[in-house]
Each structure stands twice: as C-alpha cells, then as structure tokens.
Design a protein around this motif. Structure first.
Motif, PDB file in Angstrom:
ATOM      1  N   THR A  52      21.892 -59.971 -26.783  1.00 24.37           N
ATOM      2  CA  THR A  52      20.680 -59.500 -26.107  1.00 24.37           C
ATOM      3  C   THR A  52      21.012 -58.627 -24.907  1.00 24.37           C
ATOM      4  OG1 THR A  52      20.645 -61.627 -24.931  1.00 24.37           O
ATOM      5  CG2 THR A  52      19.222 -61.400 -26.870  1.00 24.37           C
ATOM      6  N   THR A  74      20.066 -68.498 -33.333  1.00 25.48           N
ATOM      7  CA  THR A  74      18.834 -68.959 -33.953  1.00 25.48           C
ATOM      8  C   THR A  74      19.159 -69.905 -35.106  1.00 25.48           C
ATOM      9  OG1 THR A  74      17.729 -66.881 -33.395  1.00 25.48           O
ATOM     10  CG2 THR A  74      16.680 -68.266 -35.067  1.00 25.48           C
ATOM     11  N   GLU A 106      16.069 -71.933 -30.919  1.00 20.13           N
ATOM     12  CA  GLU A 106      16.753 -70.777 -30.336  1.00 20.13           C
ATOM     13  C   GLU A 106      17.456 -71.203 -29.053  1.00 20.13           C
ATOM     14  OE1 GLU A 106      14.524 -66.693 -31.580  1.00 20.13           O
ATOM     15  OE2 GLU A 106      13.606 -67.809 -29.927  1.00 20.13           O
ATOM     16  N   VAL A 122      19.819 -69.693 -25.835  1.00 20.68           N
ATOM     17  CA  VAL A 122      20.301 -68.530 -25.092  1.00 20.68           C
ATOM     18  C   VAL A 122      21.637 -68.894 -24.440  1.00 20.68           C
ATOM     19  CG1 VAL A 122      19.830 -66.897 -23.237  1.00 20.68           C
ATOM     20  CG2 VAL A 122      17.943 -67.765 -24.649  1.00 20.68           C
ATOM     21  N   ILE A 149      21.832 -64.831 -28.390  1.00 21.83           N
ATOM     22  CA  ILE A 149      20.911 -65.865 -28.832  1.00 21.83           C
ATOM     23  C   ILE A 149      21.359 -66.373 -30.196  1.00 21.83           C
ATOM     24  CG2 ILE A 149      18.569 -66.344 -29.641  1.00 21.83           C
ATOM     25  CD1 ILE A 149      17.474 -64.568 -27.518  1.00 21.83           C
TER      26      ILE A 149
END
Length: 525
Positions: A168, A176, A117, A119, A174
C-alpha cells in the motif's frame, strides 16, 4: 517463593550439588537454568567478540538454506542466523511463561474489523546482506515462495487462507484472508517465513539476519560472521559462529564437556555433569509415533486404538525422560496453552482394552515400527519399551532400526509406522494447521477429517473465547480418539551450554531459544 530462593542460595553457597538442584527445581516447577537468575547481574551484561561453536542434531546431507525445506533443528538453527521473520515469538522467564509476538522486520500489525485484513508496517532502514533495502515487494515475494502451486513448503498450509498480499505504501502492506484469523501474527512468526530479497532462490543465505553466511556444507558444518549493519543493537554479540552437525546425543554432550562446542540441544539428563549449564523448560515439545491412516493395517481405527492402549506411557517418561517431562494423551496441545482441554480423560496403559480393540480389528500379523535415535533421543529404547508393553496385549510389535542420517527424508512420512518429534507451537491453531489439517504438508499420519478441517477454520475466526475453547476441545477429542498419532510423552526442552555462555533464555516454544540463541548469547571470556 521462599523455596525457590532457598534453592538458589543453596546452589550458590555450595550446600547443594547442581544435579540435586536440577531435580528439586524441576519438582518445584521452575526452570533448571544455572546462569539465568543465578549468576550475578554483571555476568548478564552482554559482551561482544569471540567465536561461538554450536552442536545440533537433525542434520542431513540434503539440508538446504531454503526455509521452505526446514523440518529439523540443524538447518533451522543455521538458517535463522541469516534470516529474520516479520515478527518473533518470545517468552518471559519461568517454566510456564506465555509466548507473545514481538516486532522484528515488522514494526507493527493491526487487523481491520473482522480480522480478515491485516495492515503490516515494516521497519524502516533495514538492509539485506547484499545491500538491498527491505521493501514490501521482498515480503510479498518471500511469503509467496510458500504459497505458490508447486511449493513443497512444510508451512504452505499455514498460508492457505491468504487471498492476497499487496503493498500500500513503500513501507506498508495488507494481507487479506478468506476468513478472519485472530492468530495471524503468531502464524507470521513461524520460522519458515523468513524474508529474503525479491527474486531470491533462498539457497544463498542472503537475508537481513545478525550473521552473514561464509560457508555451508550440508549435514556437516556452517560458518557465519557478524553482520555490521544489522538493524538491532541487542542481537549479534559474537564475531563469528560455527554450527556443527552432531546427530549422536552422546557425541554432542562429549563435545560440550570437552570444550569443543559452547551450546548443544536435546541433552540426555543422565549425561549431564557439574561442568556444564543445563537449560530446562516445560513446553509443547513432544515425541510421537505416527501411524499412516492411509495404509493397512493402520487404516483400521480399532488397530490404532489397540496400539494407543498398549503404550505404557509412565514407563516411557520414567525410563526415557528420567522424569523430565510428562505423559502424553495422544493430542498435541500442551497444558500451558489457553485452549488445552482438561476434560479429556488420560488414556491409560490397559492391555485388556488393547486386546479388545486388537481382536476387533481382525488383524493378527506383525506390526513394524521404524525408529532411530535421529528421530529423538531415546527413540530406540522407547520402541523397545513399547514392544514389551504391546506383547502383554498379544500384539507382535517388531522394531526396524534406521540410520540417523537421512531419517527425515527416507523414513518420516514414508514408512507406515515410525518415530517422530515435534517442537511446540505458540498457538493451538498453528499446531493443528501444520500437522493435522487434511492438506497440511506435514500431516504425518495422513489423517483426513473434513469436519476437523471445517472446525479448525471456524475456530480461527471465532472471537468469543468461550466458544473458541469449546471448538478446540472438540478438535483435541477428534485427534485423541481417531487420529493415527500416538503421543506417549511431552518432554521438557533441555539444552546445555558451557560455563562461558551467557544470555541464554529457554523457550517453551522451541529448543535453543526458538533457534534464535546464536544471535542472543555471548561468551564471558
């Protein structure tokens, strides 16, 4: 260091010609750039204004402003004036400078443990050319443009590991992955992953770039004007840009010498005069001769090996590159890459071994190689050299010439044996993912090895550098021994500019400052 200082002093005082400087600088392993590091500091202070004219190859009447379609220099050069990516790859000065990711539309990126993941925090206050403010929804839409099921994007394979992309906050998202990938930031810097507004068709050129589209005539001409609201004050110095399609290498250099253009790519060294600046750097760019492994007779490994041993690489580098490059070894990872394997012995020109594998293949008919100088400068001459060296092994290689216009849409990945060209990529993973993974859209040899694919995926998630290096060695060996890619030479990237041009930085990743030169240079009038 003393030798380098003496070279520059000799050039500035007139004790050495520019042509001799090019030769001796290359021998010392430094970039033969006449302005960078040689011009006075005052000349390197950016000046605003003026009309910049570019001349580039790789243009076609079917070109589009959609980044998913870009497969050659011209549309990329024109398109990156209009668009930005989340991050960019830049390098310092010097022949072997290491590429590193730097912020663009993303101001930061951080992996969670395991690197599955990531950010991404977006830069605030960025607007598109139509006035819309950049949001995570725009980024998600733009990346999914390449991920969707019917996408024909050349970079689709790079996003195959992406499981989900979600916002988010109003300035954060994010990404993934299905497995860890320590190189994700480099992946997001790929020139295909330009960001447009949500709902865009990507054909109107509306982006966040330093220039705004005025006109686009595919395969002919593109014009743009400076974006007064661009988010970077260190980009976009000229008032307007005209990007001309000039596929013929002789026509490009003549346009530069005559003053019709300020900057061109893929320069023939023999045509360089003292009236222009030559920008040269060693990197991952290479010429290749891909054989389609799914079509006879190239589905036979012995025939592929016969042709690899029949290539006189030394003669090609000397005759085609005039020494401005080095011989290739049928795998695409360059020497400056940290995962380059020096353990793989250089494949020699060996007519006897070529004869052995040719006889073992049980094939005795003619072999047709389709080429055009639209593939790379000197491709026709390269084919002629190959024909002559192959004849020494008893191989009947015939040359089929194709027109430059439409070469990438009509010949490449269609003809069973042709000429091709690759810019370098900032990481080994990206180079392998774009061209050698079984399901890669640009797998030009149609080579499919599940064990290679599995090893590639495993290497992405491996954080131990020693183990990872061994994995990349194994992949390079697979390509070297089994793939249908003949890579006879790596060439130095060679662009050239007028004496008015300032601020150019040669990149080992891609020509024309990774096609970002239009927004980075200025004119000293």
């Amino acid at each position: 260091m003393r030798d380098r200082h003496d070279l520059k002093t000799a050039l500035k005082t007139g004790k050495m010609s520019r042509r001799d400087f090019i030769r001796q600088a290359t021998a010392l392993g430094i970039s033969a750039t006449f302005t960078g590091g040689i011009a006075d500091a005052a000349d390197q202070t950016p000046k605003r204004g003026g009309h910049l004219v570019l001349g580039a190859n790789g243009a076609s009447s079917v070109d589009s402003l959609d980044p998913a379609t870009w497969s050659s220099t011209y549309p990329t050069l024109a398109g990156l004036q209009l668009y930005n990516t989340l991050v960019e790859v830049h390098v310092g000065s010097g022949l072997r400078a290491k590429p590193e990711v730097q912020p663009s539309l993303a101001e930061s990126w951080e992996p969670k443990p395991g690197a599955k993941e990531w950010v991404i925090k977006l830069r605030k206050g960025v607007t598109f050319h139509n006035g819309k403010t950049l949001t995570p929804a725009d980024v998600i839409y733009s990346l999914n443009h390449h991920r969707r099921g019917d996408s024909q994007s050349g970079a689709k394979a790079l996003l195959m590991s992406v499981v989900d992309i979600k916002a988010t906050t109003k300035n954060e998202l994010i990404i993934t992955l299905d497995n860890g990938n320590a190189d994700l930031p480099y992946l997001l810097a790929d020139y295909h992953f330009c960001i447009g507004p949500e709902g865009s068709t990507f054909t109107d050129g509306i982006g966040t770039g330093a220039y705004i589209l005025e006109s686009f005539d595919p395969g002919v001409r593109t014009t743009s004007k400076r974006n007064p609201n661009h988010f970077r004050s260190d980009r976009g110095f000229v008032d307007s840009i005209e990007t001309l399609a000039i596929n013929d290498p002789t026509a490009r250099i003549q346009a530069l010498i005559s003053g019709s253009v300020h900057l061109i790519n893929r320069v023939e060294v023999k045509a360089v005069t003292e009236n222009v600046q030559l920008f040269e750097i060693s990197g991952g760019a290479h010429y290749s001769l891909p054989m389609r492994c799914d079509i006879a007779p190239f589905d036979n490994k012995d025939l592929r090996l016969a042709l690899k041993y029949a290539a006189d690489r030394t003669a090609m580098v000397k005759t085609i590159l005039f020494g401005h490059g080095k011989i290739g070894n049928d795998q695409p990872i360059p020497m400056h890459d940290e995962f380059y394997s020096s353990q793989i012995l250089q494949r020699p020109f060996d007519p006897e071994r070529a004869k052995f594998h040719y006889k073992k293949s049980d094939y005795s008919g003619p072999i047709v190689l389709t080429v055009s100088d639209g593939a790379f400068t000197g491709a026709v001459n390269c084919a002629q050299l190959f024909r002559d060296s192959a004849a020494k092994a008893g191989i009947n290689l015939q040359i089929e010439r194709a027109p430059a216009d439409g070469y990438w849409s009509n010949v490449w990945m269609k003809k069973p044996f042709c000429a091709s060209y690759w810019e370098g990529r900032p990481t080994a993973d990206l180079m392998f993912s774009v061209t050698y993974k079984s399901d890669a859209a640009w797998n030009e040899t149609f080579w499919k090895r599940p064990d290679f694919d599995n090893l590639l995926l495993a290497a992405r998630a491996e954080l131990n550098r020693v183990k990872r290096k061994q994995m990349y060695h194994d992949m390079q060996m697979m390509v070297h021994e089994d793939c249908g890619e003949i890579i006879p030479m790596f060439h130095n990237t060679m662009d050239a500019g007028s004496k008015k041009l300032r601020g150019f930085i040669a990149s080992p990743v891609m020509e024309l400052s990774s096609c970002r030169a239009p927004e980075m240079v200025w004119l000293d009038t």
